[in-house]
Design a protein around this motif. Sequence first.
Motif, PDB file in Angstrom:
ATOM      1  N   GLN A  16       0.638  -1.161   0.023  1.00 46.38           N
ATOM      2  CA  GLN A  16      -0.095  -0.202   0.059  1.00 46.38           C
ATOM      3  C   GLN A  16       0.935   1.218   0.030  1.00 46.38           C
ATOM      4  O   GLN A  16       0.569   2.183  -0.597  1.00 46.38           O
ATOM      5  CB  GLN A  16      -1.020   0.004   1.221  1.00 46.38           C
ATOM      6  CG  GLN A  16      -2.139  -0.965   1.194  1.00 46.38           C
ATOM      7  CD  GLN A  16      -2.820  -1.012   2.374  1.00 46.38           C
ATOM      8  OE1 GLN A  16      -2.779  -0.347   3.266  1.00 46.38           O
ATOM      9  NE2 GLN A  16      -4.104  -1.567   2.031  1.00 46.38           N
ATOM     10  N   TRP A  17       1.928   1.307   0.715  1.00 47.15           N
ATOM     11  CA  TRP A  17       2.854   2.289   0.624  1.00 47.15           C
ATOM     12  C   TRP A  17       3.378   2.813  -0.644  1.00 47.15           C
ATOM     13  O   TRP A  17       3.383   3.713  -1.245  1.00 47.15           O
ATOM     14  CB  TRP A  17       4.194   2.103   1.915  1.00 47.15           C
ATOM     15  CG  TRP A  17       4.894   3.142   1.737  1.00 47.15           C
ATOM     16  CD1 TRP A  17       4.908   4.546   2.089  1.00 47.15           C
ATOM     17  CD2 TRP A  17       6.497   3.119   1.227  1.00 47.15           C
ATOM     18  NE1 TRP A  17       6.056   5.069   2.024  1.00 47.15           N
ATOM     19  CE2 TRP A  17       7.036   4.508   1.451  1.00 47.15           C
ATOM     20  CE3 TRP A  17       6.992   2.112   0.616  1.00 47.15           C
ATOM     21  CZ2 TRP A  17       8.209   4.662   1.011  1.00 47.15           C
ATOM     22  CZ3 TRP A  17       8.338   2.343   0.266  1.00 47.15           C
ATOM     23  CH2 TRP A  17       8.872   3.663   0.767  1.00 47.15           C
ATOM     24  N   ALA A  37       0.753   4.116  -2.782  1.00 50.20           N
ATOM     25  CA  ALA A  37       0.348   5.415  -2.512  1.00 50.20           C
ATOM     26  C   ALA A  37       1.630   6.256  -3.121  1.00 50.20           C
ATOM     27  O   ALA A  37       1.425   7.479  -3.374  1.00 50.20           O
ATOM     28  CB  ALA A  37       0.201   5.702  -0.967  1.00 50.20           C
ATOM     29  N   LYS A  38       2.958   5.829  -2.991  1.00 52.16           N
ATOM     30  CA  LYS A  38       4.146   6.531  -3.431  1.00 52.16           C
ATOM     31  C   LYS A  38       3.848   6.931  -4.962  1.00 52.16           C
ATOM     32  O   LYS A  38       4.194   7.930  -5.449  1.00 52.16           O
ATOM     33  CB  LYS A  38       5.373   5.926  -3.034  1.00 52.16           C
ATOM     34  CG  LYS A  38       6.618   6.581  -3.347  1.00 52.16           C
ATOM     35  CD  LYS A  38       7.630   5.821  -2.842  1.00 52.16           C
ATOM     36  CE  LYS A  38       8.920   6.540  -3.056  1.00 52.16           C
ATOM     37  NZ  LYS A  38      10.113   5.711  -2.804  1.00 52.16           N
ATOM     38  N   GLU A  62       1.194   6.718  -6.742  1.00 50.97           N
ATOM     39  CA  GLU A  62      -0.043   7.592  -7.114  1.00 50.97           C
ATOM     40  C   GLU A  62       0.445   9.092  -6.664  1.00 50.97           C
ATOM     41  O   GLU A  62       0.207   9.884  -7.573  1.00 50.97           O
ATOM     42  CB  GLU A  62      -1.011   7.288  -6.183  1.00 50.97           C
ATOM     43  CG  GLU A  62      -2.274   8.163  -6.361  1.00 50.97           C
ATOM     44  CD  GLU A  62      -3.080   7.790  -7.815  1.00 50.97           C
ATOM     45  OE1 GLU A  62      -3.754   8.843  -8.134  1.00 50.97           O
ATOM     46  OE2 GLU A  62      -2.642   7.060  -8.500  1.00 50.97           O
TER      47      GLU A  62
END
Length: 60
Positions: free
Chosen positions: A35-36, A39-40, A42
Amino acid sequence: MSEFLAMGGYAAFVWPSYVIGIGGLAVLALVSLRQWRAAKAELGRLEAAGLSRRGRREDR
């Protein structure tokens, strides 16, 4: 050593709980890492598009 591994007769309950606990933590770490990274990526796409954190185009 065998007495320690037998856990006083409760080894059938103790060792599986360790395995489940460590496995759960490993899954949580892997999911968090994925998920990290997403998100990075995105954030990189949004910054490349010139969008601020509020969703508006930045005036440069």
